[in-house]
Write an enzyme that holds these catalytic residues in place. Sequence first.
Site, PDB file in Angstrom:
ATOM      1  N   ASP A  54       0.828  -1.203   0.000  1.00  8.61           N
ATOM      2  CA  ASP A  54       0.000   0.000   0.000  1.00  8.61           C
ATOM      3  C   ASP A  54       0.864   1.256   0.000  1.00  8.61           C
ATOM      4  OD1 ASP A  54      -2.853  -0.227   0.011  1.00  8.61           O
ATOM      5  OD2 ASP A  54      -2.760  -1.192   1.959  1.00  8.61           O
ATOM      6  N   GLU A  79      -4.484   7.357   0.598  1.00 11.36           N
ATOM      7  CA  GLU A  79      -5.096   6.831   1.817  1.00 11.36           C
ATOM      8  C   GLU A  79      -4.078   6.684   2.931  1.00 11.36           C
ATOM      9  OE1 GLU A  79      -7.332   2.749   3.357  1.00 11.36           O
ATOM     10  OE2 GLU A  79      -6.580   2.879   1.313  1.00 11.36           O
ATOM     11  N   ASP A 153      -5.984   5.243  -4.183  1.00 15.59           N
ATOM     12  CA  ASP A 153      -6.155   4.111  -3.264  1.00 15.59           C
ATOM     13  C   ASP A 153      -5.216   3.027  -3.772  1.00 15.59           C
ATOM     14  OD1 ASP A 153      -6.867   2.123  -1.526  1.00 15.59           O
ATOM     15  OD2 ASP A 153      -9.023   2.422  -1.737  1.00 15.59           O
ATOM     16  N   ILE A 155      -4.098   0.020  -2.804  1.00 13.07           N
ATOM     17  CA  ILE A 155      -4.697  -1.315  -2.899  1.00 13.07           C
ATOM     18  C   ILE A 155      -6.023  -1.255  -2.161  1.00 13.07           C
ATOM     19  CG2 ILE A 155      -4.500  -3.783  -2.439  1.00 13.07           C
ATOM     20  CD1 ILE A 155      -1.518  -3.539  -2.437  1.00 13.07           C
ATOM     21  N   ASP A 156      -7.101  -1.092  -2.915  1.00  8.41           N
ATOM     22  CA  ASP A 156      -8.417  -1.119  -2.302  1.00  8.41           C
ATOM     23  C   ASP A 156      -8.756  -2.556  -1.923  1.00  8.41           C
ATOM     24  OD1 ASP A 156     -10.942   0.353  -1.697  1.00  8.41           O
ATOM     25  OD2 ASP A 156     -11.766  -1.103  -3.099  1.00  8.41           O
ATOM     26  N   THR A 158      -7.876  -4.040   1.129  1.00 10.34           N
ATOM     27  CA  THR A 158      -6.602  -4.552   1.649  1.00 10.34           C
ATOM     28  C   THR A 158      -6.773  -5.881   2.376  1.00 10.34           C
ATOM     29  OG1 THR A 158      -5.888  -2.260   1.925  1.00 10.34           O
ATOM     30  CG2 THR A 158      -4.580  -3.951   3.015  1.00 10.34           C
ATOM     31  N   ASP A 323     -11.630   5.837  -2.263  1.00  7.34           N
ATOM     32  CA  ASP A 323     -12.367   4.676  -2.765  1.00  7.34           C
ATOM     33  C   ASP A 323     -13.172   5.014  -4.006  1.00  7.34           C
ATOM     34  OD1 ASP A 323     -11.754   2.840  -0.585  1.00  7.34           O
ATOM     35  OD2 ASP A 323     -13.125   4.018   0.639  1.00  7.34           O
TER      36      ASP A 323
END
Length: 402
Positions: A54, A79, A153, A155-156, A158, A323
């Site tokens: 991330d 994020e 984002d 890695i949405d 996670t 997101d």
Amino acid sequence: MAGLLQALVGVSEKAADIARLCRREQPLFQLLVAEKTGPDRNRRFLQDFKTLADVLIQEVIKHDLGKEFPELQGHIHGEESNEFRSPEGEMVTVRVCATPGDTAALLLAVLAPEREAAELLADAVHRDVALADTALAGVELSIPLQDLAIWIDPIDSTNEYIRGSEDVGPVDGIAPAGLCSALVLIGAYNRHTGCPVLGVINEPFFRRDSETRRYGHHGQHRGSRDPTDTCTGGPHPRRWQGRYHWGVAYGDTRLSSLSPPGPSLVPRVVLSRAEAPAVQAALKRLCGGRLLFAAGAGYKLLCVILGLADIYVLSEGSTFAWDACAPHAILRALGGGIVALAGALQARRAGGTRTPPELVYNRPIDGADGAERWANCGGLVAYVDPQHLEAVLATLDTVPGL
């Protein structure tokens, strides 16, 4: 602006490569998990994790875009904090250094003693990505860069990235959970109006290569080992194939790598399984008794974009600007959008006949701390067909408490 679109796709591809690498290398997978605490924790989950993937992906995107487009420096938001705790308990500021060697040395502070893993990551960070996309190369746009800002984002979903199974089968075309719901989301918005204008969604784990998918299954939990899995250095590496989607909605311009999905008579609604029972019951009646479920806000939004669902409803404020920004831009390019559910219902009850208010991405919530400053308070409804949106709002208008 066309150069920015190509750059966003390029950095999303680099991000996907890093995501696959971190998932593939077992030392990385075991070491690179740190629990979020304090105001950066998503209150919806008992455990919400950030991974080095991330943080590193976010910093790579910031670095590469800021270097190519100086007008965006200071306006690229993500994020994650770029602070990461090393195994010895020291805080390391993750960033992209001048050379692969310098980046590897910095990453080694987190990964020690896994020098090879740090070097693999550093090589991926500094590798140039070549795009062979003639359709993308032919896009011509004119949007002043000084009017734009970026939400990332990295890695949405996670939790699914860390623990999700690789072998979850789809239900009505939608994966209810699993690794495929982990996405890279990069959206550009007008920094003055907050309106999303450009979005890229990358699916790093779209499908496995047909030559390798028959071999060993990656464990769903940290610490599991399979002798045939590449994460343990086995002889049969598991390769994943990704794909990306993009959309532009600026002024009268509507462009996308996708075509608008065809209409359906009865709306298909995708939800989280944690959605309020009253909301589920009302929508189930509207949808002929059948609802769709999936993990990850970004993935559910993608399901609407791809036409696997017609509507995504979330009645709580548990999603954030990062997101929704990229998917929102693509939905606008396809003729749809994302409305603020609470605001839409309030306007409807006040007798408003205009299009319900859509989410914007430049207004932090006064008095909130940390991630909550950028929450999409009051929920959301994502759609392509305005008639489906109206039907869903009319149904939800009858639900007590909304």
